[in-house]
Design an enzyme around this catalytic site. Structure first.
Site: not given
Length: 538
Positions: A296, A359, A409
């Site tokens: 990430e 995301k 994540c």
């Protein structure tokens, strides 16, 4: 003298009434500690089968209010010992004074403890006898875990089913009803253990004295549950391993640069960070890797907006003849406003940028500020975070035979996001993360255990690239052939099976916890009716 002796004698009954409360407090706290011990790093998964028993024993006496209190205590002990690392994230990286960070960690733990308190109160209110315990315990536990996944953006960290992530046989059942199915089975196992212990101690079970038939039925139920679970696990493991042997494979690598969080965004170190990752990519491509996954925000620049730095990456992909999935922030205009995204880019040789995933589920107070329109004084808890916007759920990064579903994540703990990607045709799952925030706590290990469940639930291989670890390949069986240690430089190359298919959980989604929510409401209505009928008879 006689008077003093008399006063002492009068005080004894009060002491006798009070002493059992110490034992009840100890049992409730023990449940909290046993729950925590079933998760990483202690990873005593067998404790998850009995962790709720001390709490259930305590709430059998007294009313719902007392049960809520002991449930809250058990939950508070559990979450304080499970997510103690929250304090470090806020203090070390967020710059919050340690005392305030401890206070906020306590506040979060207390909020999560409300779920356990509600569970205890509902079981005490609705359960009557062995059958009531066997029905109410798994139903209310699973329903409340489901609520925890959504309420106030959701925080489904270490649901009970995740405790079995390292139990290769029992975790196979996750492809039926997801992690909630495992939680339901474990809660039912706890209820059965509780009922059996109460019977052996010749005590009532939530107000009813069980007979020998109830004891035999509970024994049969507990044995049948575990036998079916075990047999299914063995069969599913064998079946999936057979599919993996015949599957198409891609040679892939994950990179773990171990970049210090305090240095990651330093402008003077930007170029050295990029070059370090590109050198690692070149090394794994020389070992045959055709897909390379970066962590990430491994690239500390706006990939889509800085052509000079972007060309370093695209040129390396061309030179290595490999696909790169790289983490980098992105931004774009929305009307007159800029919107920022935490993104994953697919870089293809000879083509450059071939796709972008933004995301979807952001971390509150880390990547955005909830209700900031109404409370502008609230500050973000981590200094390095931005004010991000959400992407499109279910989007894949596709090129040739590769159809990758990416979880950035924290997203990997939300199974619904991965389910959308599996339904859209993903044949590989990718989890890019930066767990440097967690330090050397148990959090990286807990986070990784939850990623394992996504691979099993949807029977897809999962590649995990973490800045500081844990990086790994998780096979669709949940097996982990190789993984890195935390806070080390590492690169691992795998032959990754690309398989598709449809699991029951992929088809039905969260039908089990939804059914538990409905059943729970029916149990509550039935309890209210029993109370009203009791008042009428009185």
């Amino acid at each position: 003298m006689a008077k003093a002796g008399s006063q002492k004698t009068k005080a004894l009954p009060a002491l006798r009434r009070f002493r059992p409360e110490y034992g009840a407090v100890g049992l409730a706290a023990a449940s909290g500690l046993l729950l925590t011990a079933s998760f990483p790093r202690l990873s005593q998964s067998w404790l998850a089968f009995v962790a709720l028993v001390p709490l259930l024993w305590v709430i059998g006496a007294g009313g719902p209010r007392r049960a809520f209190g002991y449930g809250f205590l058990a939950g508070l002990v559990h979450f304080l010992t499970l997510i103690y690392w929250v304090k470090e994230v806020m203090s070390f990286y967020g710059g919050i004074p340690p005392a305030l960070a401890w206070g906020l960690a306590l506040l979060l733990s207390a909020f999560l403890a409300l779920y356990v308190g509600a569970f205890a109160a509902l079981v005490r209110t609705c359960a009557a006898g062995p059958a009531g315990a066997l029905g109410c315990v798994p139903v209310f536990w699973t329903a409340l875990e489901y609520v925890r996944m959504f309420l106030f953006t959701g925080f489904p960290w270490c649901l009970l089913g995740y405790s079995q992530a390292e139990n290769l046989t029992l975790v196979q059942a996750a492809d039926l009803f997801g992690v909630f199915g495992l939680s339901f089975a474990l809660a039912l196992g706890n209820a059965a253990a509780f009922v059996l212990l109460r019977m052996l101690a010749r005590k009532d079970v939530f107000g009813k004295k069980p007979g020998k038939k109830a004891l035999a039925a509970t024994l049969v139920l507990a044995a049948a549950l575990f036998l079916c679970w075990f047999v299914y696990g063995k069969a599913a493991l064998s079946r999936t391993e057979g599919r993996l042997a015949a599957a198409e494979k891609i040679r892939a690598a994950v990179l773990q640069g171990n970049i210090d969080q305090a240095e990651k965004w330093e402008p003077a170190l930007q170029l050295s960070t990029i070059r370090k990752y590109l050198a690692m990519a070149r090394e794994v491509s020389e070992k045959g890797a055709r897909l390379v996954v970066f962590p990430e925000t491994a690239l500390p620049f706006y990939f889509g907006s800085e052509p000079g730095l972007r060309s370093l990456v695209t040129d390396e992909a061309d030179r290595d003849d490999a696909l790169f999935i790289v983490g980098s922030p992105a931004f774009g205009l929305s009307g007159s406003d800029y919107r920022y995204y935490n993104s994953a880019y697919l870089v293809a040789p000879g083509r450059g940028e071939a796709g972008r995933y933004d995301k979807v589920h952001l971390v509150p107070w880390g990547e955005y500020v909830p209700l900031k329109k109404y409370m502008p004084w609230i500050k973000k808890l981590t200094q390095a975070s931005g004010d991000f916007s959400t992407g499109t759920p279910g989007k894949l990064l596709s090129f040739g035979p590769l159809h990758a579903g990416v979880a950035v994540c924290y997203e990997v703990i939300f199974p619904g996001l991965t389910r959308r990607q599996a339904q859209n045709g993903a044949n590989l799952l990718v989890n890019m993360t930066n767990d440097a925030w967690f330090g050397r706590s148990s959090a990286p290990y807990q986070h990784f255990s939850m990623a394992v469940l996504r691979a099993v639930e949807f029977r897809r291989s999962l590649l995990r690239a973490a800045n500081t670890g844990i990086s790994a390949l998780v096979l669709p069986t949940g097996r982990v052939p190789e993984r890195t240690e935390i806070f080390t430089d590492a690169e691992i190359v795998f032959d990754v099976p690309l398989i598709q298919g449809t699991t029951l959980y992929q088809s039905l989604g969260d039908v089990l916890p939804l059914a538990c929510c409905v059943l729970g409401l029916l149990f509550i209505l039935a309890a209210i009716r029993r109370r009203l009928e009791g008042k009428e008879q009185a």
